[in-house]
Each structure stands twice: as C-alpha cells, then as structure tokens.
Design a protein around this motif. Structure first.
Motif, PDB file in Angstrom:
ATOM      1  N   THR A  35       0.870  -1.167   0.000  1.00 61.71           N
ATOM      2  CA  THR A  35       0.000   0.000   0.000  1.00 61.71           C
ATOM      3  C   THR A  35       0.907   1.216   0.000  1.00 61.71           C
ATOM      4  O   THR A  35       2.138   1.088   0.037  1.00 61.71           O
ATOM      5  CB  THR A  35      -0.979   0.005   1.195  1.00 61.71           C
ATOM      6  N   ARG A  58      -1.631  -3.213  -3.877  1.00 61.62           N
ATOM      7  CA  ARG A  58      -1.009  -3.821  -5.050  1.00 61.62           C
ATOM      8  C   ARG A  58      -0.406  -5.141  -4.595  1.00 61.62           C
ATOM      9  O   ARG A  58      -0.111  -5.332  -3.412  1.00 61.62           O
ATOM     10  CB  ARG A  58       0.106  -2.932  -5.627  1.00 61.62           C
ATOM     11  N   GLN A  60       2.314  -8.619  -5.500  1.00 56.59           N
ATOM     12  CA  GLN A  60       3.390  -9.246  -6.246  1.00 56.59           C
ATOM     13  C   GLN A  60       3.463 -10.712  -5.825  1.00 56.59           C
ATOM     14  O   GLN A  60       3.373 -11.030  -4.632  1.00 56.59           O
ATOM     15  CB  GLN A  60       4.727  -8.569  -5.956  1.00 56.59           C
ATOM     16  N   TYR A  84      -7.645 -11.250  -8.742  1.00 56.57           N
ATOM     17  CA  TYR A  84      -6.894 -11.419  -9.988  1.00 56.57           C
ATOM     18  C   TYR A  84      -6.983 -12.862 -10.446  1.00 56.57           C
ATOM     19  O   TYR A  84      -6.811 -13.751  -9.622  1.00 56.57           O
ATOM     20  CB  TYR A  84      -5.423 -11.038  -9.785  1.00 56.57           C
ATOM     21  N   THR A  98       4.562  -8.417 -10.675  1.00 62.72           N
ATOM     22  CA  THR A  98       3.693  -7.447 -10.018  1.00 62.72           C
ATOM     23  C   THR A  98       2.410  -7.464 -10.820  1.00 62.72           C
ATOM     24  O   THR A  98       2.411  -7.200 -12.024  1.00 62.72           O
ATOM     25  CB  THR A  98       4.325  -6.045 -10.006  1.00 62.72           C
ATOM     26  N   GLY A 102      -4.954  -3.793  -9.098  1.00 59.92           N
ATOM     27  CA  GLY A 102      -4.845  -3.846  -7.650  1.00 59.92           C
ATOM     28  C   GLY A 102      -6.229  -4.009  -7.072  1.00 59.92           C
ATOM     29  O   GLY A 102      -7.145  -4.478  -7.746  1.00 59.92           O
TER      30      GLY A 102
END
Length: 162
Positions: A35, A58, A60, A84, A98, A102
């Motif tokens: 964040t 976000r 990764q 996602y 990444t 988000g």
C-alpha cells in the motif's frame, strides 16, 4: 598443472551468467501486498499488518515454477472477493510478477486475508472460492491455508478505520 587448469575451466563455466537472476528461498510461492504510506511511498504489508480499511493495495507473486494463479480475499462476513484475474480463468505465471491493477479495501474494519493460489494445472474459480470462504472474524484469522489446494500463500490484514 594442466589438470588443475581444466578443472578451473569446468568450475568457472558451471557458474551462472553475470546477468542471471534466480529465486532465493525455499521454492514455495510467495505473496507480497503493498500500500502507500502518507508520503506516497510503497510499503510492504506483513502478516497481521494494520491498514486503513479503505486502502488501495497492489500485489506481487513469486512462483517457484510456472503455475496458474488466482488471487482472492476473504473477510469476516464470509465474502470472497476475486482480485486477480478479475474475469476469465486463472492466469499462467512463470516468474516474479507485479500484478496489474490492484484492489481497494471495502472500508469495513476487521480482518481480511489475501490468498494467492498457484497450481500446476488450471483450477476452477469456484473451488478456490469455496475453500476461501470464512464465516467469522476468528475464522478469517485462523484460515491460513486452504484445504486440499497445493501451491498457496496468504497475508492477513487487520483493516482499521481512522
């Protein structure tokens, strides 16, 4: 002397190239959640990190081998959110990535666990969704691993309101 030189050549050619980037660690899937702080700098959130209940996040992931990725979150109300990919089937990833886009948290204080599930073959979203469903605040905090699914990592966030 010739034998020593030959061994040196063999040993030197076995090393990776100067531009080699390899994985460090046990080989398991890893998940990092980020964040922004008050200055706008990215901050990595660890397990049980306190974060604003409406924060933007976000993600990764670092798989140890190519796998099909789902990223979901589960909250104390039993809501499983698909993070996602936002639509379609699981996405094949083969290296540290990444993830595009988000997520923005829902603004409700309480625990939320983010799961990265990365399997050797495609796994239907419904299977991941059912495994990630929790029914209470305590259940979200205890649910560190999804049953019957290999290849996963998770991070528990404690959402707080200012």
């Amino acid at each position: 002397l010739a034998l020593a030189a030959a061994l040196l050549v063999v040993v030197r050619t076995a090393a990776p190239a100067d531009d080699y980037v390899g994985m460090k660690g046990s080989g398991a899937l890893s998940l990092d959640v980020f964040t922004l702080d008050a200055t706008g700098a990215a901050v990595r959130l660890g397990e049980t990190a306190r974060v604003d209940a409406g924060a933007a996040l976000r993600f990764q992931v670092r798989p140890s081998s190519p796998c099909y990725l789902w990223l979901v979150s589960s909250d104390a109300a039993g809501q499983v959110s698909r993070l996602y990919p936002s639509e379609g089937e699981a996405v094949l990833v083969s290296q540290a990535t990444t993830l595009p886009g988000g997520a923005t948290l829902d603004g409700v204080a309480g625990p939320e666990r983010v799961f990265a599930v990365c399997t050797p073959g495609p796994l239907p979203f419904e299977v991941v969704q059912q495994a990630a469903r929790a029914s209470s605040t305590d259940a979200v905090r205890r649910l560190t691993h999804l049953d019957a699914i290999d290849g996963q990592a998770s991070v528990l966030l404690e959402k707080v309101t200012p």
